[in-house]
Structure formats: C-alpha cells, structure tokens
Design a protein around this motif. Structure first.
Motif, PDB file in Angstrom:
ATOM      1  N   PRO A  62       0.837  -1.205   0.000  1.00  0.00           N
ATOM      2  CA  PRO A  62       0.000   0.000   0.000  1.00  0.00           C
ATOM      3  C   PRO A  62       0.875   1.258   0.000  1.00  0.00           C
ATOM      4  O   PRO A  62       1.913   1.317   0.651  1.00  0.00           O
ATOM      5  CB  PRO A  62      -0.811  -0.121   1.293  1.00  0.00           C
ATOM      6  CG  PRO A  62       0.012  -0.983   2.181  1.00  0.00           C
ATOM      7  CD  PRO A  62       0.750  -1.932   1.264  1.00  0.00           C
ATOM      8  N   GLY A  63       0.454   2.236  -0.776  1.00  0.00           N
ATOM      9  CA  GLY A  63       1.174   3.501  -0.823  1.00  0.00           C
ATOM     10  C   GLY A  63       2.424   3.489  -1.687  1.00  0.00           C
ATOM     11  O   GLY A  63       3.076   4.526  -1.829  1.00  0.00           O
ATOM     12  N   ARG A  64       2.784   2.359  -2.261  1.00  0.00           N
ATOM     13  CA  ARG A  64       3.969   2.291  -3.110  1.00  0.00           C
ATOM     14  C   ARG A  64       3.674   2.908  -4.458  1.00  0.00           C
ATOM     15  O   ARG A  64       2.555   2.862  -4.951  1.00  0.00           O
ATOM     16  CB  ARG A  64       4.419   0.838  -3.328  1.00  0.00           C
ATOM     17  CG  ARG A  64       4.714   0.048  -2.094  1.00  0.00           C
ATOM     18  CD  ARG A  64       6.165  -0.054  -1.677  1.00  0.00           C
ATOM     19  NE  ARG A  64       7.164  -0.170  -2.693  1.00  0.00           N
ATOM     20  CZ  ARG A  64       7.741  -1.300  -3.099  1.00  0.00           C
ATOM     21  NH1 ARG A  64       7.364  -2.439  -2.588  1.00  0.00           N
ATOM     22  NH2 ARG A  64       8.699  -1.283  -3.987  1.00  0.00           N
ATOM     23  N   THR A  65       4.686   3.474  -5.064  1.00  0.00           N
ATOM     24  CA  THR A  65       4.549   4.002  -6.414  1.00  0.00           C
ATOM     25  C   THR A  65       4.431   2.843  -7.387  1.00  0.00           C
ATOM     26  O   THR A  65       5.272   1.951  -7.412  1.00  0.00           O
ATOM     27  CB  THR A  65       5.780   4.856  -6.788  1.00  0.00           C
ATOM     28  OG1 THR A  65       5.883   5.926  -5.858  1.00  0.00           O
ATOM     29  CG2 THR A  65       5.656   5.388  -8.200  1.00  0.00           C
ATOM     30  N   LEU A  66       3.376   2.875  -8.167  1.00  0.00           N
ATOM     31  CA  LEU A  66       3.169   1.834  -9.165  1.00  0.00           C
ATOM     32  C   LEU A  66       3.622   2.363 -10.519  1.00  0.00           C
ATOM     33  O   LEU A  66       3.304   3.484 -10.897  1.00  0.00           O
ATOM     34  CB  LEU A  66       1.697   1.432  -9.229  1.00  0.00           C
ATOM     35  CG  LEU A  66       1.130   0.809  -7.960  1.00  0.00           C
ATOM     36  CD1 LEU A  66      -0.369   0.607  -8.086  1.00  0.00           C
ATOM     37  CD2 LEU A  66       1.821  -0.499  -7.645  1.00  0.00           C
TER      38      LEU A  66
ATOM     39  N   PRO B 217       7.076  -2.388  -8.502  1.00  0.00           N
ATOM     40  CA  PRO B 217       5.675  -2.774  -8.697  1.00  0.00           C
ATOM     41  C   PRO B 217       5.094  -2.115  -9.953  1.00  0.00           C
ATOM     42  O   PRO B 217       5.244  -0.917 -10.151  1.00  0.00           O
ATOM     43  CB  PRO B 217       4.971  -2.296  -7.434  1.00  0.00           C
ATOM     44  CG  PRO B 217       5.894  -1.345  -6.776  1.00  0.00           C
ATOM     45  CD  PRO B 217       7.274  -1.612  -7.285  1.00  0.00           C
ATOM     46  N   THR B 218       4.476  -2.916 -10.772  1.00  0.00           N
ATOM     47  CA  THR B 218       3.922  -2.423 -12.026  1.00  0.00           C
ATOM     48  C   THR B 218       2.412  -2.616 -12.059  1.00  0.00           C
ATOM     49  O   THR B 218       1.854  -3.441 -11.341  1.00  0.00           O
ATOM     50  CB  THR B 218       4.529  -3.174 -13.223  1.00  0.00           C
ATOM     51  OG1 THR B 218       4.314  -4.564 -13.043  1.00  0.00           O
ATOM     52  CG2 THR B 218       6.007  -2.886 -13.370  1.00  0.00           C
ATOM     53  N   ILE B 219       1.788  -1.862 -12.907  1.00  0.00           N
ATOM     54  CA  ILE B 219       0.346  -1.947 -13.092  1.00  0.00           C
ATOM     55  C   ILE B 219       0.067  -1.897 -14.590  1.00  0.00           C
ATOM     56  O   ILE B 219       0.775  -1.237 -15.337  1.00  0.00           O
ATOM     57  CB  ILE B 219      -0.385  -0.802 -12.353  1.00  0.00           C
ATOM     58  CG1 ILE B 219      -1.890  -0.996 -12.401  1.00  0.00           C
ATOM     59  CG2 ILE B 219       0.035   0.547 -12.875  1.00  0.00           C
ATOM     60  CD1 ILE B 219      -2.645  -0.090 -11.454  1.00  0.00           C
TER      61      ILE B 219
END
Length: 169
Positions: free
Chosen positions: A38-42, A106-108
């Motif tokens: 949570p709160g991590r830059t994606l 982390p990717t989206i």
C-alpha cells in the motif's frame, strides 16, 4: 500419451517434493502481493507497440489457455525424476525472481473502465479483469512459462518442445 501420463506414478523424491511444495505455496500469493504494497509508487511501463495495438477481447481466450497449456504440458511429457526436479526448480526460480521484481518495481497494467460488448469472449475478459489484480505485470509469468515448459519438454518425446523432429535442420 496423455492417458499413459495420467496412469503412471510420478517418481518424486523429497528433493523434488520440497521445492514443489514451496512453489505451490508461492503461486496463490500472486493475487495478494499488491496488498503488501500500500502507498507504493506503481509503474506503468508501456512500449510504443502497446499504444498501437488496441485491446481485443478475443485475446483473453489465448491468454488464459496459453497459461493453462504451458503449465500442464510438462505434467504430461516430463517423466524422469531428475528432469522433473530441474523443471520444478526452474519454475520456483522464475516465481522467486518475479516476486522480487514485483516488490522492487511494482507495475500496473492500465485497464479500461469497462469492457464494452456482449458474448462469451467479452465475459471472459471481464472475468480475467475481476479475478486477477492489475498488478505484477513485470516480469511476465506467461513469458517465463512460455520459456520453461517447452525447454523442459525438449527431453520428452521426439519433436515435442521444438519446432520439429530432433535432428532436423
């Protein structure tokens, strides 16, 4: 070949069962890994190609079938315990590397707000979107399975896992 693969017992020793168990415990974590960030830059890495090719719901069928086929292929082909162990270890390595990447970068994958259309193919795409998180897009586990499974099957029946029969130029 399929019936024979299902009726013969697999020669699994402890040195294969332990990594297989660890792998089976890691796989479901894919769905929940985003909850640990949570709160991590994606990041949303995209190639020019990604913008040029529009979303076609029919690819949801290929996406799902490819993964299932690639995961199950070695189950029907690989019979030698040493090769089973190496295949399991290769998959375990791939999943561990993927999880490290998921945590470090982390990717989206951006998704449309809604999938417009009717029918089974559109329903399948909606199902994929609802079942799988839009996270953990890099590295691609589909790509990894597309590499590991055929590589493991090279030592199966002649011609399986390669473009043609062994020895063909």
């Amino acid at each position: 070949m399929v019936v024979g693969s299902l009726t013969r017992p697999y020669p699994l020793s402890l040195s294969t069962l332990v990594p297989l168990t660890v792998l089976m415990l890691l796989v479901p974590g894919y769905i929940f890994i985003a909850e640990l960030m949570p709160g991590r830059t994606l990041h949303a890495p995209a190639l020019r190609w990604d913008r040029l090719v529009p979303l076609q719901p029919v690819w949801a069928l290929v996406y799902g079938a490819l993964y299932l086929f690639l995961i199950l292929l070695p189950v029907f082909v690989v019979r030698q315990e040493a090769l089973i162990r190496r295949t399991v270890l290769a998959y375990l390595f791939v999943w561990i590397v993927a999880y490290v990447c998921f945590f470090r970068y982390p990717t989206i994958a951006p998704r449309p707000a809604s999938v417009i259309g009717e029918g089974f193919i559109v329903w399948r795409l909606r199902f994929l979107y609802s079942a799988g998180p839009p996270y953990n897009c890099f590295p691609s586990l589909h790509f990894a399975a597309s590499f590991v499974s055929p590589l493991a099957c090279l030592h199966g029946p002649p011609g399986l896992g390669s473009a043609g029969p062994r020895g063909a130029a």
